[in-house]
Scaffold this motif. Sequence first.
Motif, PDB file in Angstrom:
ATOM      1  N   THR A   1       0.838  -1.202   0.000  1.00 62.17           N
ATOM      2  CA  THR A   1       0.000   0.000   0.000  1.00 62.17           C
ATOM      3  C   THR A   1       0.868   1.246   0.000  1.00 62.17           C
ATOM      4  O   THR A   1       1.863   1.321   0.714  1.00 62.17           O
ATOM      5  CB  THR A   1      -0.901   0.005   1.263  1.00 62.17           C
ATOM      6  N   LYS A   2       0.461   2.233  -0.782  1.00 64.02           N
ATOM      7  CA  LYS A   2       1.133   3.535  -0.761  1.00 64.02           C
ATOM      8  C   LYS A   2       0.646   4.314   0.458  1.00 64.02           C
ATOM      9  O   LYS A   2      -0.535   4.290   0.795  1.00 64.02           O
ATOM     10  CB  LYS A   2       0.840   4.306  -2.043  1.00 64.02           C
ATOM     11  N   VAL A   3       1.562   5.030   1.090  1.00 61.63           N
ATOM     12  CA  VAL A   3       1.237   5.721   2.333  1.00 61.63           C
ATOM     13  C   VAL A   3       0.158   6.790   2.135  1.00 61.63           C
ATOM     14  O   VAL A   3      -0.574   7.105   3.080  1.00 61.63           O
ATOM     15  CB  VAL A   3       2.516   6.311   2.993  1.00 61.63           C
ATOM     16  N   ASP A   4       0.001   7.315   0.941  1.00 60.32           N
ATOM     17  CA  ASP A   4      -1.024   8.333   0.701  1.00 60.32           C
ATOM     18  C   ASP A   4      -2.440   7.803   0.891  1.00 60.32           C
ATOM     19  O   ASP A   4      -3.387   8.590   0.997  1.00 60.32           O
ATOM     20  CB  ASP A   4      -0.863   8.939  -0.694  1.00 60.32           C
ATOM     21  N   GLU A   5      -2.619   6.492   0.962  1.00 62.73           N
ATOM     22  CA  GLU A   5      -3.933   5.909   1.246  1.00 62.73           C
ATOM     23  C   GLU A   5      -4.476   6.402   2.585  1.00 62.73           C
ATOM     24  O   GLU A   5      -5.687   6.478   2.766  1.00 62.73           O
ATOM     25  CB  GLU A   5      -3.868   4.382   1.242  1.00 62.73           C
ATOM     26  N   VAL A   6      -3.605   6.748   3.532  1.00 64.39           N
ATOM     27  CA  VAL A   6      -4.074   7.196   4.844  1.00 64.39           C
ATOM     28  C   VAL A   6      -4.836   8.510   4.746  1.00 64.39           C
ATOM     29  O   VAL A   6      -5.641   8.824   5.633  1.00 64.39           O
ATOM     30  CB  VAL A   6      -2.921   7.319   5.878  1.00 64.39           C
ATOM     31  N   ASP A   7      -4.618   9.263   3.679  1.00 57.35           N
ATOM     32  CA  ASP A   7      -5.271  10.563   3.527  1.00 57.35           C
ATOM     33  C   ASP A   7      -6.792  10.449   3.468  1.00 57.35           C
ATOM     34  O   ASP A   7      -7.498  11.396   3.792  1.00 57.35           O
ATOM     35  CB  ASP A   7      -4.759  11.283   2.276  1.00 57.35           C
ATOM     36  N   LYS A   8      -7.300   9.302   3.060  1.00 59.84           N
ATOM     37  CA  LYS A   8      -8.745   9.095   2.893  1.00 59.84           C
ATOM     38  C   LYS A   8      -9.480   8.892   4.215  1.00 59.84           C
ATOM     39  O   LYS A   8     -10.704   8.872   4.235  1.00 59.84           O
ATOM     40  CB  LYS A   8      -9.009   7.868   2.014  1.00 59.84           C
ATOM     41  N   TYR A   9      -8.740   8.737   5.306  1.00 62.94           N
ATOM     42  CA  TYR A   9      -9.356   8.292   6.554  1.00 62.94           C
ATOM     43  C   TYR A   9      -9.205   9.309   7.685  1.00 62.94           C
ATOM     44  O   TYR A   9      -8.210  10.021   7.783  1.00 62.94           O
ATOM     45  CB  TYR A   9      -8.732   6.964   6.990  1.00 62.94           C
ATOM     46  N   ASP A  10     -10.223   9.316   8.558  1.00 60.96           N
ATOM     47  CA  ASP A  10     -10.190  10.123   9.782  1.00 60.96           C
ATOM     48  C   ASP A  10      -9.534   9.345  10.916  1.00 60.96           C
ATOM     49  O   ASP A  10      -8.923   9.927  11.807  1.00 60.96           O
ATOM     50  CB  ASP A  10     -11.618  10.483  10.224  1.00 60.96           C
ATOM     51  N   VAL A  11      -9.711   8.014  10.881  1.00 59.15           N
ATOM     52  CA  VAL A  11      -9.210   7.126  11.927  1.00 59.15           C
ATOM     53  C   VAL A  11      -8.320   6.074  11.280  1.00 59.15           C
ATOM     54  O   VAL A  11      -8.704   5.435  10.304  1.00 59.15           O
ATOM     55  CB  VAL A  11     -10.369   6.431  12.673  1.00 59.15           C
ATOM     56  N   LEU A  12      -7.118   5.920  11.838  1.00 60.07           N
ATOM     57  CA  LEU A  12      -6.168   4.921  11.352  1.00 60.07           C
ATOM     58  C   LEU A  12      -5.972   3.876  12.443  1.00 60.07           C
ATOM     59  O   LEU A  12      -5.546   4.208  13.552  1.00 60.07           O
ATOM     60  CB  LEU A  12      -4.819   5.571  11.030  1.00 60.07           C
ATOM     61  N   LEU A  13      -6.308   2.636  12.132  1.00 65.91           N
ATOM     62  CA  LEU A  13      -6.027   1.525  13.033  1.00 65.91           C
ATOM     63  C   LEU A  13      -4.805   0.826  12.460  1.00 65.91           C
ATOM     64  O   LEU A  13      -4.848   0.316  11.343  1.00 65.91           O
ATOM     65  CB  LEU A  13      -7.214   0.574  13.121  1.00 65.91           C
ATOM     66  N   LEU A  14      -3.709   0.834  13.210  1.00 62.19           N
ATOM     67  CA  LEU A  14      -2.421   0.356  12.728  1.00 62.19           C
ATOM     68  C   LEU A  14      -2.021  -0.904  13.471  1.00 62.19           C
ATOM     69  O   LEU A  14      -1.949  -0.903  14.702  1.00 62.19           O
ATOM     70  CB  LEU A  14      -1.356   1.440  12.930  1.00 62.19           C
ATOM     71  N   GLY A  15      -1.732  -1.982  12.735  1.00 61.82           N
ATOM     72  CA  GLY A  15      -1.409  -3.256  13.363  1.00 61.82           C
ATOM     73  C   GLY A  15      -0.095  -3.838  12.896  1.00 61.82           C
ATOM     74  O   GLY A  15       0.202  -3.838  11.705  1.00 61.82           O
ATOM     75  N   SER A  16       0.691  -4.314  13.848  1.00 58.72           N
ATOM     76  CA  SER A  16       1.967  -4.959  13.537  1.00 58.72           C
ATOM     77  C   SER A  16       2.263  -6.055  14.546  1.00 58.72           C
ATOM     78  O   SER A  16       2.010  -5.903  15.738  1.00 58.72           O
ATOM     79  CB  SER A  16       3.111  -3.949  13.573  1.00 58.72           C
ATOM     80  N   SER A  17       2.829  -7.122  14.048  1.00 56.93           N
ATOM     81  CA  SER A  17       3.372  -8.128  14.947  1.00 56.93           C
ATOM     82  C   SER A  17       4.763  -7.673  15.390  1.00 56.93           C
ATOM     83  O   SER A  17       5.364  -6.805  14.764  1.00 56.93           O
ATOM     84  CB  SER A  17       3.448  -9.483  14.238  1.00 56.93           C
ATOM     85  N   THR A  18       5.236  -8.251  16.470  1.00 54.93           N
ATOM     86  CA  THR A  18       6.592  -7.975  16.954  1.00 54.93           C
ATOM     87  C   THR A  18       7.458  -9.177  16.626  1.00 54.93           C
ATOM     88  O   THR A  18       7.073 -10.320  16.878  1.00 54.93           O
ATOM     89  CB  THR A  18       6.584  -7.723  18.475  1.00 54.93           C
ATOM     90  N   TRP A  19       8.621  -8.926  16.045  1.00 56.68           N
ATOM     91  CA  TRP A  19       9.536  -9.981  15.625  1.00 56.68           C
ATOM     92  C   TRP A  19      10.851  -9.897  16.351  1.00 56.68           C
ATOM     93  O   TRP A  19      11.230  -8.821  16.840  1.00 56.68           O
ATOM     94  CB  TRP A  19       9.763  -9.894  14.109  1.00 56.68           C
ATOM     95  N   GLY A  20      11.560 -11.009  16.399  1.00 53.75           N
ATOM     96  CA  GLY A  20      12.861 -11.027  17.058  1.00 53.75           C
ATOM     97  C   GLY A  20      12.707 -10.547  18.486  1.00 53.75           C
ATOM     98  O   GLY A  20      11.752 -10.876  19.176  1.00 53.75           O
ATOM     99  N   ILE A  21      13.631  -9.742  18.894  1.00 54.05           N
ATOM    100  CA  ILE A  21      13.571  -9.201  20.253  1.00 54.05           C
ATOM    101  C   ILE A  21      13.124  -7.746  20.157  1.00 54.05           C
ATOM    102  O   ILE A  21      13.911  -6.821  20.224  1.00 54.05           O
ATOM    103  CB  ILE A  21      14.925  -9.348  20.977  1.00 54.05           C
ATOM    104  N   GLY A  22      11.831  -7.563  19.892  1.00 53.25           N
ATOM    105  CA  GLY A  22      11.236  -6.239  19.907  1.00 53.25           C
ATOM    106  C   GLY A  22      11.304  -5.454  18.620  1.00 53.25           C
ATOM    107  O   GLY A  22      11.406  -4.236  18.643  1.00 53.25           O
TER     108      GLY A  22
END
Length: 168
Positions: free
Chosen positions: A39-60
């Motif tokens: 996804t291109k980062v400019d996609e965030v411009d369309k939204y009022d609310v951003l829910l951001l999710g990431s797993s944690t890998w290795g040691i943090g």
Amino acid sequence: MKKVGIFYGSTTGATEGVAETIAARLGVASEDIHNVGTTKVDEVDKYDVLLLGSSTWGIGELQDDWNDFLDKLKAKNLSGKTVAIFGCGDSASFGGSFCDAIGIIYNELQGSGCQFAGSVDTDGYSYDSSEACVDGQFVGLPLDESNESDQTDKRIDAWISGLKQVIC
């Protein structure tokens, strides 16, 4: 309800599954769920609310797809946007860096103009330390699909209940 976009990075599919579950419970359409690796980062411009999710890998560490996306995201002016973060980690094997990716995203977006929402009480979690823990609370929703998957639905529901007060 404000326009919600969900952005996630997922290597094994756990965080993607969580993103889809959150979307279903909030009524977010599939076209508003974005893999940050494609996804291109400019996609965030369309939204009022951003829910951001990431797993944690290795040691943090962040999930790999987040590295470039987060650099571009933190360079944007996010004023007027609400950001809530969720992530997956392993509290048994990596209790000293449990869900650190949530804290990394939170720290990197400081100064971007966004308002953060969705903090979670640490009660009921077993871990040693986490970069996602600030002032006695997690700055987002931590989930442990490896060891505490039986808690996931309840934790997502409680998080969404709190978010609805902010995003509706």
